[in-house]
Each structure stands twice: as C-alpha cells, then as structure tokens.
Design a protein around this motif. Structure first.
Motif, PDB file in Angstrom:
ATOM      1  N   ILE A   1       0.660  -1.229   0.056  1.00  0.00           N
ATOM      2  CA  ILE A   1       0.089  -0.032  -0.183  1.00  0.00           C
ATOM      3  C   ILE A   1       0.907   1.440  -0.046  1.00  0.00           C
ATOM      4  O   ILE A   1       0.379   2.166  -0.607  1.00  0.00           O
ATOM      5  CB  ILE A   1      -0.962  -0.093   1.264  1.00  0.00           C
ATOM      6  CG1 ILE A   1      -2.095   1.357   1.102  1.00  0.00           C
ATOM      7  CG2 ILE A   1      -0.039   0.133   2.505  1.00  0.00           C
ATOM      8  CD1 ILE A   1      -2.845   0.946  -0.311  1.00  0.00           C
ATOM      9  N   SER A   2       2.062   1.175   0.646  1.00  0.00           N
ATOM     10  CA  SER A   2       2.950   2.466   0.616  1.00  0.00           C
ATOM     11  C   SER A   2       3.498   2.609  -0.613  1.00  0.00           C
ATOM     12  O   SER A   2       3.491   3.818  -1.139  1.00  0.00           O
ATOM     13  CB  SER A   2       4.125   2.167   1.565  1.00  0.00           C
ATOM     14  OG  SER A   2       4.803   1.018   1.167  1.00  0.00           O
TER      15      SER A   2
ATOM     16  N   TYR B   1      -7.333   1.938   3.562  1.00  0.00           N
ATOM     17  CA  TYR B   1      -7.631   0.805   4.567  1.00  0.00           C
ATOM     18  C   TYR B   1      -9.472   0.879   4.562  1.00  0.00           C
ATOM     19  O   TYR B   1     -10.003  -0.125   4.322  1.00  0.00           O
ATOM     20  CB  TYR B   1      -7.155   0.983   5.858  1.00  0.00           C
ATOM     21  CG  TYR B   1      -7.679  -0.186   6.805  1.00  0.00           C
ATOM     22  CD1 TYR B   1      -7.032  -1.692   6.729  1.00  0.00           C
ATOM     23  CD2 TYR B   1      -8.806   0.045   7.851  1.00  0.00           C
ATOM     24  CE1 TYR B   1      -7.470  -2.542   7.657  1.00  0.00           C
ATOM     25  CE2 TYR B   1      -9.414  -0.881   8.353  1.00  0.00           C
ATOM     26  CZ  TYR B   1      -8.688  -2.187   8.383  1.00  0.00           C
ATOM     27  OH  TYR B   1      -9.086  -3.075   9.243  1.00  0.00           O
TER      28      TYR B   1
ATOM     29  N   SER C   1      -4.661   8.748   2.323  1.00  0.00           N
ATOM     30  CA  SER C   1      -3.617   8.286   3.138  1.00  0.00           C
ATOM     31  C   SER C   1      -3.880   6.815   3.278  1.00  0.00           C
ATOM     32  O   SER C   1      -4.997   6.248   2.824  1.00  0.00           O
ATOM     33  CB  SER C   1      -4.214   9.132   4.591  1.00  0.00           C
ATOM     34  OG  SER C   1      -5.676   8.650   4.798  1.00  0.00           O
ATOM     35  N   ARG C   2      -3.049   6.237   4.181  1.00  0.00           N
ATOM     36  CA  ARG C   2      -3.065   4.716   4.445  1.00  0.00           C
ATOM     37  C   ARG C   2      -4.302   4.439   5.192  1.00  0.00           C
ATOM     38  O   ARG C   2      -5.075   3.417   4.716  1.00  0.00           O
ATOM     39  CB  ARG C   2      -2.113   4.287   5.202  1.00  0.00           C
ATOM     40  CG  ARG C   2      -0.641   4.353   4.353  1.00  0.00           C
ATOM     41  CD  ARG C   2       0.411   3.909   5.655  1.00  0.00           C
ATOM     42  NE  ARG C   2       0.574   2.727   5.928  1.00  0.00           N
ATOM     43  CZ  ARG C   2       1.358   1.550   5.278  1.00  0.00           C
ATOM     44  NH1 ARG C   2       2.087   2.067   4.552  1.00  0.00           N
ATOM     45  NH2 ARG C   2       1.019   0.295   5.757  1.00  0.00           N
TER      46      ARG C   2
END
Length: 275
Positions: free
Chosen positions: A137-138, A205, A200-201
């Motif tokens: 994901i990064s 999510y 954003s992470r």
C-alpha cells in the motif's frame, strides 16, 4: 531492579539507542521475572526461568519474553557478569497461510461499486490496481502518473529502496485512466481524496474494508496466490512482489503444492480409480 538489570537497561537505551518502546519492553519483561521469582535474574538457573515463563501459553508472547531474557544474558556474558553463555531456544510457531481472496470474490465486490461518481471510480480503480499489481500500500500511494508507462508499472518507492518493474493488466490501466479523467484537480500523486490531497493509508484501508472486508495487504496476498495457483514460478513471484529473499515468498509454497495435488487428482487417470 538488580544491578545487572539496571546496567542492561542503560546499555540498550544509551549505547544501543533503542526506541523507548523497545527499552520499555525489555524493562517490563525482565523486571516482571525478577519480581515473580524475587531474585536477581543473574542468579537464576535455566529451570527456574523456564518454569516462570511457562505461564505464557501464547507462543509469540513467550518468544518475546525469551528474546528479552536471551539479550540480557548475552549482555551479562559479554560484560563478564556471568561465566556461562545462557541462551534459550525459541518456541516453534507454525507458519500460517496469509489471508487471501479469490478472483471471483474480488470481482463480485467490484461489481457492487457505483462508478457513476468520482469516488466510486477511484475506489474501483484502487482495488483493481492493488489486485493487478501486488504492490504494497505504501508503494501504491506513492505512485505518480509517470510511473505507469504503457503496460508497465515502475515502482520507485519500494521497500528497501529497491526499484522494480511490474507488468500490469490493461483493465487496471483503463480503470485508472477513467478515474484520472474525472479528477477535477491535477495532483502530484495518482491517488487522492475528495479534497485533492494525497490519499492516506487509513483512507485506503477504509476503502478496501468497505467493499471487501479486508486490509489492502490482503490484495497483495491475493495477487501472489492467483499467480502461484496459475502456475507461476516462485522466483518470478519473488521478483514481482519485490521480496529481498525467496524465504519470504515461500509462505505461498504449500498453495503451489495443493494446486499440483488438485491438478493430478483431476487430470491423472489413476487418481480416479477406486481402491
């Protein structure tokens, strides 16, 4: 706290400059043992320590405690507080297969997304991209438009600073293009929120949790699993995932074995014979 334990805590916090969290974990683990046994750790024999640690039934918790004990005794031996080199073996933890989704499960969820809205197009493209590329994901959130060249994805911000090239399905590229065409604000990164800021992470999510009920990392496992069951070589999967060691990729080995077994059962004539 015994003098030896105090010296060890000073060593890991000042000399080794470990994080406050790590130092706190060492201190908590080792002080708890001294308080339970009411003796300095350096004076305890192996059986006494193992008996004290036997209360931890969770193997991962037990191994963390053993790691603290081993680090302490290694410090004592090297600094001549002890003449014996004490080291405990870790408890074996069975390797569990990472959670993954089938292609059908992912496709069914994708079909539920309303693509008449900008956010719907983004969510659809993001999920499809994660499954089609197997990126962390990064890595996904750091992507820029120039990182997609034709049917190739250039991952520049990889773990360990190791760049790699990954082929990506046309359907995922088309989904990204449809999403970008509806973007009102041109941004540096491909994935953005409704304000035009980098996604954003936590938001990523929430997107995968909303439609699939899983974290983004499960789509990475799903990508690898689909490749393995499709007959891909383990080393090829290693390269695509960007694993530094083949050992990391080998968590998927028993998927490969299971797939081979099922293939033989379906295709080999002797597997159909009755005993």
């Amino acid at each position: 706290m015994s003098n030896e334990l105090e010296a060890f805590i000073e060593y890991v916090s000042i000399i080794k400059a470990l994080s406050k969290k790590s130092v706190g974990a060492y201190k908590s683990d080792l002080m708890a043992l001294e308080e339970t046994l009411r003796k300095p750790l350096i004076t305890l024999d192996s059986n006494s320590l193992l008996n004290a640690l036997s209360i931890y039934k969770n193997k991962r918790t037990l191994n963390r405690k053993l790691s603290s004990v081993n680090a302490f005794f290694d410090f004592c031996y090297k600094n001549q507080f002890s003449t014996e080199k004490t080291k405990f073996k870790f408890s074996k933890i069975p390797k569990l297969l990472p959670k993954f989704l089938s292609y059908e499960e992912i496709q069914n969820s994708l079909n539920q997304i309303d693509r008449s809205t900008f956010l719907g197009l983004r969510d659809y493209a993001l999920i499809l991209f994660l499954y089609a590329s197997g990126t962390r994901i990064s890595e996904c959130l750091a992507l820029r438009r120039e990182d997609i060249d034709g049917e190739w994805l250039h991952i520049r911000h990889a773990k360990g600073e190791k760049e790699r090239m990954v082929p990506i399905a046309k359907v995922a590229i088309m989904a990204i293009e449809n999403y970008l065409n509806e973007k009102k604000k041109d941004t540096l990164f491909i994935w953005s929120n409704y304000k035009g800021e980098k996604l954003s992470r936590i938001s990523a999510y929430k997107i995968t949790q909303k439609y699939l009920g899983v974290s983004p990392h499960v789509l990475r496992h799903s990508y690898a699993t689909s490749l393995i069951t499709g007959g891909a070589d383990l080393r090829v999967v290693q390269e695509l995932l960007g694993h530094a060691s083949l050992l990391t990729t080998q968590i998927y080995t028993h998927i490969q074995k299971q797939n081979l077994k099922e293939t033989v059962q379906v295709c080999h004539p002797m597997s159909k014979e009755q005993k």
